[in-house]
Design an enzyme around this catalytic site. Structure first.
Site, mmCIF file in Angstrom:
data_model
loop_
_atom_site.group_PDB
_atom_site.id
_atom_site.type_symbol
_atom_site.label_atom_id
_atom_site.label_comp_id
_atom_site.label_asym_id
_atom_site.label_seq_id
_atom_site.Cartn_x
_atom_site.Cartn_y
_atom_site.Cartn_z
ATOM 1 N N GLN A 39 87.744 28.301 87.376
ATOM 2 C CA GLN A 39 87.184 28.097 86.109
ATOM 3 C C GLN A 39 87.210 26.476 86.161
ATOM 4 O OE1 GLN A 39 86.680 31.282 85.246
ATOM 5 N NE2 GLN A 39 86.641 30.215 83.113
ATOM 6 N N ASP B 288 83.481 37.810 85.082
ATOM 7 C CA ASP B 288 82.231 37.040 84.917
ATOM 8 C C ASP B 288 80.934 37.793 85.519
ATOM 9 O OD1 ASP B 288 83.590 34.792 83.898
ATOM 10 O OD2 ASP B 288 83.699 33.704 85.783
ATOM 11 N N GLU C 288 90.757 31.846 76.140
ATOM 12 C CA GLU C 288 89.507 32.803 76.449
ATOM 13 C C GLU C 288 89.574 33.788 77.651
ATOM 14 O OE1 GLU C 288 84.994 31.623 77.892
ATOM 15 O OE2 GLU C 288 86.635 30.224 78.485
ATOM 16 N N HIS C 289 90.235 33.297 78.742
ATOM 17 C CA HIS C 289 90.400 34.357 79.775
ATOM 18 C C HIS C 289 91.964 34.138 80.014
ATOM 19 C CE1 HIS C 289 86.470 32.657 80.922
ATOM 20 N NE2 HIS C 289 86.215 33.766 81.133
ATOM 21 N N HIS D 240 80.168 49.275 32.998
ATOM 22 C CA HIS D 240 80.393 50.014 34.107
ATOM 23 C C HIS D 240 80.883 51.418 33.801
ATOM 24 C CE1 HIS D 240 79.949 46.215 35.977
ATOM 25 N NE2 HIS D 240 80.568 46.216 37.445
ATOM 26 N N HIS E 142 83.380 25.327 86.614
ATOM 27 C CA HIS E 142 82.423 25.248 85.600
ATOM 28 C C HIS E 142 82.213 23.834 85.225
ATOM 29 C CE1 HIS E 142 81.665 29.389 84.920
ATOM 30 N NE2 HIS E 142 82.872 29.688 84.866
#
Length: 470
Positions: A264, A367, A333-334, A426, A267
């Site tokens: 990770q 991924d 996230e992961h 109504h 990235h």
């Protein structure tokens, strides 16, 4: 990697969210920067997009819309091994996303009264695929397959123009589009692509029609642009820098853990990699392995910057129970789980974009080929947000159908509630139908009697001039 020792500590969830290492994401500040750009795209259109391509991508594309021939040519020249891998990814993702489709359902509320729940795809979507530090044909797959499975008929995709490819998006991006049958591709990058999707653009005979929903990952400026256009279009999420958390105990393989933290960090220098463990020996072993593993990769400097930054670290806990509390507060996230009984531990995790269970389920599998979607909530938003899935391209629609007798059976209660809310018209709408139905079927001439007449009188009384809330 810096260490945070929580052993013997009792911290509130609020304190954990504040103190745990996290990549900074100031979308509000980025929105201030992006707002003038978004407004220019809205008001000035295509000329601004060419200008911004030269400014940010250092190339002026010949056309904003990628010619069909360029898409087909990219597929024709695609490495056969890459083509095969993309085809496997597409197949797996179709399988994984198909099981997300909700089934229509109908329930009989009362005899003769039904509510049907149905799901309708949006008409048109705009899919963004970034092109900064890396090339992401996998993001083409994740976005397009998800939309196609949902039944979206009109798909436009944008990716930044690349100087080395003559102002076209990266050829592997274009080849992935060809494999998926997407022929509307635009050489537009960043926040300006989000604005173009939201408001539409005319570039000579090429027209980018506005979309209904915008999805896809990107940097903080892409996230900020999504915030600005939300409401004009639907969005998936304000995704930020990628992150991984790993919950591990003494049973974990330190080489696996180190490799996954590194994967990770590869990235982005701002990527967050966090290890949560109750085993100091594991923490020491992982930290000892990182330099050599990082040195063996292509992006060593980027990885080491990410792992040594304030957004990454090792969190020591008393036991796995405390570790679960920590990862639920972090809402990664992961999230990878490298523990004994990893599946049982995963069942106790509520907050994560996606969970990867066991030593042989690394995040990179998700991924590309696992069949799950890799467009996931970041920055702790997994507490309330989901990863990209087919429902983000669907609209839930309720169809209500009641017979005359079914309405008659509920008219009294309906009128009671309407009167309690001071909305007599109504109630009158139901009572009127009850009376007219009886007259037509049994020869009665009166519509309502007693207090029901008061309800009808309310149409011209207190109800006049009031704004309705329904």
């Amino acid at each position: 990697m810096k260490r945070m020792d929580l052993r013997g500590c009792t911290l509130s969830v609020a304190q954990l969210r504040e103190d745990l290492p996290r990549a900074a994401l100031d979308t509000a500040k980025a929105a201030e920067v992006v707002a003038p750009l978004v407004d220019r795209v809205k008001t000035q259109g295509a000329p601004v997009l060419y200008e911004l391509a030269e400014r940010f991508d250092h190339v002026r594309p010949e056309h904003l819309r990628v010619p069909h021939e360029a898409i087909e040519d990219a597929l024709a020249h695609l490495d056969p091994k890459v083509r095969h891998a993309l085809e496997v990814s597409i197949h797996h993702n179709r399988q994984g996303h198909t099981q997300q489709l909700p089934e229509p359902a109908q329930v009989d509320i009362v005899p003769g009264g039904t509510v049907t729940q149905r799901w309708l795809p949006v008409g048109r979507v705009g899919l963004y695929v970034p092109g900064g530090l890396a090339v992401y044909p996998s993001s083409v797959v994740m976005n397009v397959v998800c939309a196609q499975v949902a039944g979206v008929e009109s798909i436009a995709l944008a990716s930044p123009p690349q100087k080395e490819f003559g102002g076209l998006p990266h050829p592997t991006i274009l080849a992935a589009c060809a494999l998926l049958g997407v022929d509307e591709v635009w050489a537009i990058g960043g926040a300006q692509a989000i604005a173009a999707f939201a408001f539409g653009v005319e570039d000579g005979s090429d027209i980018l029609e506005p979309v209904d929903v915008v999805t896809g990952p990107g940097n903080i400026y892409v996230a900020a642009a999504k915030r600005l256009v939300q409401g004009t279009v639907g969005i998936d999420a304000e995704a930020g820098t990628t992150e991984i958390a790993i919950l591990a105990d003494a049973s974990a393989n330190p080489a696996f853990v180190a490799a996954d933290l590194i994967s990770q960090a590869e990235h982005d220098p701002a990527a967050a990699s966090v290890l949560v463990t109750d085993c100091v020996d594991l923490a020491d072993a992982v930290e000892a392995l990182i330099p050599s593993q990082a040195e063996a990769t292509m992006h060593t400097e980027r990885i080491l910057r990410a792992l040594s930054g304030p957004q990454s670290g090792i969190v020591l806990v008393d036991d796995i129970d405390q570790g679960i509390t920590v990862v639920n507060a972090y809402a990664a996230e992961h999230l990878e789980i490298h523990t004994r009984d990893a599946r049982a531990v995963s069942d106790r995790v509520r907050n994560a974009g996606a969970i990867f269970v066991g030593s042989y389920t690394p995040v990179p599998l998700g991924d590309y080929l696992a069949g799950s979607n890799h467009v996931l909530p970041t920055g702790g938003t997994a507490r309330f947000a989901s990863g990209l899935n087919v429902t983000q391209y669907l609209r839930s629609q309720q169809v209500v159908e009641y017979s005359e007798s079914a309405l008659a059976g509920l008219a009294g209660d309906l009128n009671t509630l309407a009167t309690a809310e001071d909305l007599p018209a109504h109630g009158a709408a139901a009572l009127l139908r009850q009376g007219l139905g009886s007259a037509a079927g049994g020869g009665r001439t009166e519509v309502v009697t007693g207090t029901d007449t008061d309800a009808l009188n309310g149409v011209g009384g207190a109800e006049q001039g009031r704004a309705t809330h329904e």
